[in-house]
Motif scaffolding. Structure first.
Motif, PDB file in Angstrom:
ATOM      1  N   LEU A  19      23.546  18.849 -56.952  1.00 20.10           N
ATOM      2  CA  LEU A  19      22.114  19.080 -57.038  1.00 20.10           C
ATOM      3  C   LEU A  19      21.608  18.208 -58.170  1.00 20.10           C
ATOM      4  O   LEU A  19      22.183  18.205 -59.256  1.00 20.10           O
ATOM      5  N   GLU A  20      20.535  17.465 -57.928  1.00 23.55           N
ATOM      6  CA  GLU A  20      20.024  16.543 -58.936  1.00 23.55           C
ATOM      7  C   GLU A  20      18.542  16.759 -59.162  1.00 23.55           C
ATOM      8  O   GLU A  20      17.793  17.009 -58.216  1.00 23.55           O
ATOM      9  N   ASP A  22      15.822  14.705 -61.817  1.00 22.50           N
ATOM     10  CA  ASP A  22      15.661  13.683 -62.849  1.00 22.50           C
ATOM     11  C   ASP A  22      17.042  13.199 -63.277  1.00 22.50           C
ATOM     12  O   ASP A  22      17.824  12.782 -62.460  1.00 22.50           O
ATOM     13  N   GLU A  23      17.343  13.304 -64.561  1.00 28.00           N
ATOM     14  CA  GLU A  23      18.644  12.871 -65.079  1.00 28.00           C
ATOM     15  C   GLU A  23      19.703  13.974 -65.021  1.00 28.00           C
ATOM     16  O   GLU A  23      20.857  13.756 -65.328  1.00 28.00           O
ATOM     17  N   PHE A  24      19.329  15.179 -64.637  1.00 31.54           N
ATOM     18  CA  PHE A  24      20.228  16.327 -64.646  1.00 31.54           C
ATOM     19  C   PHE A  24      20.946  16.420 -63.307  1.00 31.54           C
ATOM     20  O   PHE A  24      20.325  16.328 -62.258  1.00 31.54           O
ATOM     21  N   LYS A  25      22.263  16.599 -63.351  1.00 35.75           N
ATOM     22  CA  LYS A  25      23.058  16.691 -62.127  1.00 35.75           C
ATOM     23  C   LYS A  25      24.039  17.841 -62.262  1.00 35.75           C
ATOM     24  O   LYS A  25      24.736  17.966 -63.264  1.00 35.75           O
ATOM     25  N   LEU A  26      24.104  18.708 -61.241  1.00 35.98           N
ATOM     26  CA  LEU A  26      25.048  19.813 -61.182  1.00 35.98           C
ATOM     27  C   LEU A  26      25.919  19.574 -59.966  1.00 35.98           C
ATOM     28  O   LEU A  26      25.417  19.466 -58.847  1.00 35.98           O
ATOM     29  N   CYS A  27      27.241  19.469 -60.184  1.00 37.84           N
ATOM     30  CA  CYS A  27      28.179  19.201 -59.090  1.00 37.84           C
ATOM     31  C   CYS A  27      29.187  20.333 -58.986  1.00 37.84           C
ATOM     32  O   CYS A  27      29.562  20.927 -59.996  1.00 37.84           O
ATOM     33  N   ALA A  28      29.622  20.614 -57.776  1.00 38.46           N
ATOM     34  CA  ALA A  28      30.623  21.650 -57.547  1.00 38.46           C
ATOM     35  C   ALA A  28      31.493  21.237 -56.363  1.00 38.46           C
ATOM     36  O   ALA A  28      31.092  20.425 -55.536  1.00 38.46           O
ATOM     37  N   VAL A  48      26.061  16.790 -65.384  1.00 38.00           N
ATOM     38  CA  VAL A  48      25.811  15.484 -65.964  1.00 38.00           C
ATOM     39  C   VAL A  48      24.407  15.542 -66.555  1.00 38.00           C
ATOM     40  O   VAL A  48      23.433  15.692 -65.819  1.00 38.00           O
ATOM     41  N   CYS A  49      24.317  15.468 -67.861  1.00 33.52           N
ATOM     42  CA  CYS A  49      23.042  15.598 -68.556  1.00 33.52           C
ATOM     43  C   CYS A  49      22.425  14.229 -68.822  1.00 33.52           C
ATOM     44  O   CYS A  49      23.120  13.228 -68.892  1.00 33.52           O
ATOM     45  N   GLY A  50      21.113  14.229 -69.011  1.00 29.15           N
ATOM     46  CA  GLY A  50      20.405  12.988 -69.264  1.00 29.15           C
ATOM     47  C   GLY A  50      20.482  12.533 -70.706  1.00 29.15           C
ATOM     48  O   GLY A  50      20.394  11.331 -70.988  1.00 29.15           O
ATOM     49  N   THR A  51      20.666  13.475 -71.639  1.00 33.24           N
ATOM     50  CA  THR A  51      20.720  13.122 -73.056  1.00 33.24           C
ATOM     51  C   THR A  51      21.814  13.918 -73.744  1.00 33.24           C
ATOM     52  O   THR A  51      22.221  14.987 -73.279  1.00 33.24           O
ATOM     53  N   TYR A  52      22.243  13.400 -74.894  1.00 27.91           N
ATOM     54  CA  TYR A  52      23.221  14.120 -75.700  1.00 27.91           C
ATOM     55  C   TYR A  52      22.647  15.464 -76.139  1.00 27.91           C
ATOM     56  O   TYR A  52      23.357  16.476 -76.141  1.00 27.91           O
ATOM     57  N   GLN A  53      21.372  15.505 -76.501  1.00 31.47           N
ATOM     58  CA  GLN A  53      20.754  16.757 -76.964  1.00 31.47           C
ATOM     59  C   GLN A  53      20.800  17.820 -75.870  1.00 31.47           C
ATOM     60  O   GLN A  53      21.095  18.982 -76.132  1.00 31.47           O
TER      61      GLN A  53
END
Length: 100
Positions: A19-20, A22-28, A48-53
């Motif tokens: 699931l995506e 913007d820059e955020f991605k959740l995979c399973a 998978v995050c878009g930023t380190y923060q």
């Protein structure tokens, strides 16, 4: 891939779904071997995050009562990476590309 000769029990599994936003991605993905499947280890999640923060904030929220499996640091591709088992027994891998 349909052309790969997967063993019969694995042919109905989900290899990986994402699931995506913007820059955020959740995979399973499905756990292919149920001989050691139990409540808690029957899913693992990869963010998978878009930023380190963003990675750091999610990690802090998930880390309460969790078992750290891989310390927060950079992997060989120079991406930020952390792995843990949350307080419910679910496995998480959280990454962020580059120095964002």
């Amino acid at each position: 891939p349909s052309h790969y000769p997967w063993p019969q029990p694995m042919q109905d599994f989900i290899l990986q779904a994402c699931l995506e936003k913007d820059e955020f991605k959740l995979c399973a993905s499905d756990l292919p071997m149920d001989d050691f499947c139990k409540q808690g280890n029957n899913i693992s999640l990869w963010l998978v995050c878009g930023t380190y923060q963003e990675l750091h904030d999610i990690y802090l929220n998930l880390s309460h009562g969790a078992e750290l499996l891989q310390c927060l640091g950079k992997n060989v591709q120079e991406d930020w990476f952390v792995s843990l088992k949350d307080k419910y027994g679910h496995y998480w891998t959280i990454t962020c590309h580059g120095n964002n």
